[in-house]
Design a protein around this motif. Structure first.
Motif, short mmCIF file in Angstrom:
data_model
loop_
_atom_site.label_atom_id
_atom_site.label_comp_id
_atom_site.label_asym_id
_atom_site.label_seq_id
_atom_site.Cartn_x
_atom_site.Cartn_y
_atom_site.Cartn_z
N PRO A 20 0.81 -1.23 0.00
CA PRO A 20 0.00 0.00 0.00
C PRO A 20 0.84 1.27 0.00
CG PRO A 20 -0.84 -1.57 1.60
CD PRO A 20 0.47 -2.11 1.13
N ILE A 21 2.01 1.23 0.62
CA ILE A 21 2.89 2.40 0.63
C ILE A 21 3.54 2.57 -0.75
CG2 ILE A 21 4.90 3.49 1.70
CD1 ILE A 21 2.47 3.26 3.52
N LEU A 22 4.06 1.49 -1.29
CA LEU A 22 4.72 1.56 -2.59
C LEU A 22 3.76 1.98 -3.70
CD1 LEU A 22 6.90 -1.69 -2.43
CD2 LEU A 22 7.60 0.65 -1.94
N SER A 23 2.48 1.60 -3.56
CA SER A 23 1.50 1.92 -4.59
C SER A 23 1.24 3.42 -4.73
CB SER A 23 0.19 1.19 -4.31
OG SER A 23 -0.41 1.66 -3.12
N LYS A 24 1.66 4.19 -3.74
CA LYS A 24 1.51 5.64 -3.81
C LYS A 24 2.54 6.27 -4.74
CE LYS A 24 -0.14 5.97 0.99
NZ LYS A 24 0.14 6.54 2.33
N TYR A 25 3.61 5.52 -5.05
CA TYR A 25 4.72 6.10 -5.80
C TYR A 25 5.08 5.33 -7.08
CZ TYR A 25 5.32 8.22 -1.20
OH TYR A 25 5.10 8.87 0.00
N ASN A 32 6.04 -4.81 -8.28
CA ASN A 32 6.38 -6.24 -8.34
C ASN A 32 7.89 -6.43 -8.42
OD1 ASN A 32 3.69 -6.95 -8.25
ND2 ASN A 32 3.49 -7.16 -10.48
N ARG A 33 8.55 -5.58 -9.19
CA ARG A 33 10.01 -5.68 -9.34
C ARG A 33 10.71 -5.36 -8.01
NH1 ARG A 33 10.67 -2.33 -13.43
NH2 ARG A 33 11.30 -0.51 -12.22
N GLU A 76 17.86 0.52 -5.80
CA GLU A 76 18.01 0.17 -7.22
C GLU A 76 17.12 1.03 -8.12
OE1 GLU A 76 18.98 -4.58 -6.40
OE2 GLU A 76 17.00 -3.94 -7.15
N GLU A 77 16.15 1.71 -7.50
CA GLU A 77 15.19 2.51 -8.26
C GLU A 77 15.33 4.01 -8.00
OE1 GLU A 77 12.95 0.93 -10.26
OE2 GLU A 77 13.56 -1.08 -9.62
N LEU A 78 15.85 4.37 -6.82
CA LEU A 78 15.83 5.77 -6.38
C LEU A 78 17.21 6.20 -5.89
CD1 LEU A 78 12.62 5.44 -4.15
CD2 LEU A 78 12.69 6.40 -6.47
#
Length: 212
Positions: A20-25, A32-33, A76-78
């Motif tokens: 739910p937290i990740l889905s905000k960004y 999934n990755r 790895e993303e930010l």
């Protein structure tokens, strides 16, 4: 409501709860990755950091592994700062998930239960764990305080040092202040020392607020 969550969650269960937290960004494919990467890193961390005997040290080690795995996946993303801030958001969200347990919430409102459980936790960790686990110094009872203790050694701090992630402690240790919303309303946390900030201990003084 799943009251099992308040008793003990695995690091992978904690990672699952971050969606739910990740889905905000992030978009679904990105989430999934990130989560797949976090699961893999979690598995490695669990092998490299064997469990403790005491409940306190083991539960905090699990939280530390969760935090490190999420940070490493997000990095790895930010950029570092963004990864730290989002890791903190996931870490604090996990606190709320754990406190979905009615039993845990009610026990944290009882001063008598808090005093008794803290003494049991400290004695358990001090008697069972090696130098990488918790080591506490429980202070004598003081007027105006629920209880006071110093953490001389912390498994999360040790974990962060092991992987050169000391800077992440500034974000994860915010949980100590955050969790106070579940404590009795007339108790607040006072501390001047934090291991992850370079001090020689984490100071915990739970003070009764003065009635006006």
């Amino acid at each position: 409501m799943d009251n099992r969550k308040g008793s003990f969650m695995t690091a992978k269960e904690m990672i699952k709860e971050t969606e739910p937290i990740l889905s905000k960004y992030f978009k679904k494919v990105e989430i999934n990755r990130i989560m797949e990467s976090a699961y893999k890193k979690c598995s490695v961390l669990e092998v490299e950091n064997p469990p403790f005997e005491s409940f306190a040290s083991q539960s905090f080690l699990v939280q530390g592994i969760f935090g490190v795995a999420v940070y490493q996946a997000l990095e790895e993303e930010l950029c570092r700062e963004q990864a730290c801030e989002l890791t903190q958001a996931c870490f604090l969200h996990n606190i709320d998930v754990m406190y979905q347990s009615t039993m845990l919430r009610l026990s944290c409102k009882s001063k008598a239960i808090l005093r008794m459980s803290r003494k049991v936790i400290i004695n358990d960790a001090n008697s069972k764990d090696d130098e990488n686990g918790f080591k506490y110094d429980l202070k004598p009872k003081r007027k105006g305080y629920l209880y006071c203790f110093d953490v001389l050694k912390c498994p999360i701090a040790k974990l962060l040092n092991k992987y050169n992630l000391q800077f992440l402690g500034h974000y994860l240790c915010e949980a100590d202040e955050y969790v106070m919303k579940y404590m009795p309303k007339n108790v607040f946390l006072k501390r001047d020392k934090i291991l992850s900030h370079g001090d020689d201990c984490c100071q915990f003084e739970y003070v009764f607020s003065r009635k006006k």
